[in-house]
Design an enzyme around this catalytic site. Structure first.
Site: not given
Length: 380
Positions: A126, A363
């Site tokens: 990502l 994260e």
């Protein structure tokens, strides 16, 4: 220190016993050596997969164990207490299986048994060099060309970049903003995908993190997950679960640091008595024990919301924020308890301290977690 746990089933107790046995035999004896050599323990992930510990929260029909998330997180905690890099690898792999399991077609899900069984390892792609926290601004571009997508761009800070067998590629198939993002599932051998040299990291040295260069990589169109424009929704949904995984890793690491520091403080004699009997250190360790228990409770409370099918995004952000801050604080204090001995590699607490830092970043940084929580408060 033995953690007193309340588990939902006898099977869950057996799973945690299995995880503890494997962690003590396969992880703890090897961690320091592999970290020193910066070598990824691929065989350990296969062992965990074959033991059924990589697919715990996924459906049995796909090769998983259909366990509640609260059970999976406590397995992660046990693994992290012996070797954080392995626990983080399990968390990242579980995260990378999520798009396929939740949004994939039946044909795409045919890959899941090998993924959940440990024969294949995944990576979640990502972040980009200029787009970490602002994931909606990613620039990697995928253009439809017949039966394929041609993908060009650079992904950054990718765990398992060099060793993964498949990649979740979040890329732009449409216009600007989150609605233009899609998710493609690419194999390691795809021409045009080039993992770069591993980053030289402060901690988790046995976990390879690197950029992934995509130079006109051709990914079959039938590897599009969830349809064009669904990528951002998939990514954010996966990260909610992934944040709980990192929170559990933080709890396990903090518990390991406390256990080592408390054991040292019981044995170390100064001024004729054990140093744990001095309030300055005894109270420091008492605060650490309390904070760890609170982090564990917060993490499992969020997991139980997830298991019940209730909204848990904000609670996951709270758990990730609190648990990783606790891990940083407790590992730092553990070094202090050991004094000069804590600053050398003869004891693992210096490694624990270096490893804890990354948990406040991955994260979603803890600043992003505060943003998630504060926005929820603003909405009332």
């Amino acid at each position: 220190m033995t953690v007193d746990r309340i588990l939902p089933t006898d099977e869950a107790h057996d799973l945690l016993d299995l995880a503890t046995d494997l962690a003590d035999r396969e992880l703890a004896p090897r961690a320091a050596d592999f970290e020193e050599r910066a070598e990824f323990p691929r065989d350990v992930l296969r062992t965990l997969g074959r033991a059924g510990l990589l697919g715990l929260p996924y459906a049995e029909e796909h090769g998983g164990a259909a366990q509640p998330y609260e059970v999976y997180l406590q397995v992660l905690e046990i693994l992290a207490g012996r070797w954080l890099a392995v626990a983080e690898a399990v968390s990242v792999h579980t995260l990378s299986c999520y798009p396929l399991a939740q949004f994939g077609t039946d044909a795409q899900r045919a890959l899941l048994p090998d993924l959940l069984g440990g024969e294949l390892l995944g990576a979640y792609c990502l972040s980009e060099p200029q787009g970490g926290s602002d994931a909606a601004s990613l620039t990697t571009r995928a253009v439809r060309d017949g039966d394929d997508y041609r993908v060009t761009g650079v992904k950054a800070w990718i765990t398992h970049a060099q060793v993964a067998d498949f990649y979740n590629l979040f890329c732009r198939t449409g216009g600007p903003g989150p609605k233009g993002i899609s998710c493609l599932l690419a194999d390691r051998g795809t021409v045009g995908i080039a993992p770069q040299q591993a980053e030289r990291t402060m901690g988790l040295r046995s976990s390879p993190v690197a950029q992934l260069v995509l130079d006109d990589a051709r990914v079959p169109a039938d590897r599009l997950v969830g349809g064009e424009g669904a990528g951002f929704t998939i990514a954010m949904s996966a990260l909610d679960s992934g944040r709980l995984g990192i929170a559990a890793c933080a709890v396990g690491l903090a518990q390991a640091a406390l256990d080592h520091a408390a054991g040292y403080a019981r044995d170390r004699q100064q001024f004729g008595r054990a140093i744990i009997d001095f309030q300055g250190l005894g109270f420091l360790l008492a605060d650490a024990a309390t904070q760890i228990s609170a982090a564990r409770a917060l993490t499992l409370a969020a997991a139980r919301l997830r298991d019940a099918g209730r909204p848990y995004s904000v609670e996951a952000a709270k758990a990730k924020l609190f648990a990783t801050d606790v891990a940083m604080r407790v590992t730092t204090d553990a070094v202090q308890v050991l004094g000069g001995a804590g600053y050398v590699a003869d004891h693992p607490v210096e490694r624990f301290m270096r490893e804890a830092k990354v948990l406040q970043i991955v994260e979603g940084t803890n600043q992003i977690q505060r943003l998630v929580i504060s926005r929820a408060l603003a909405k009332g």
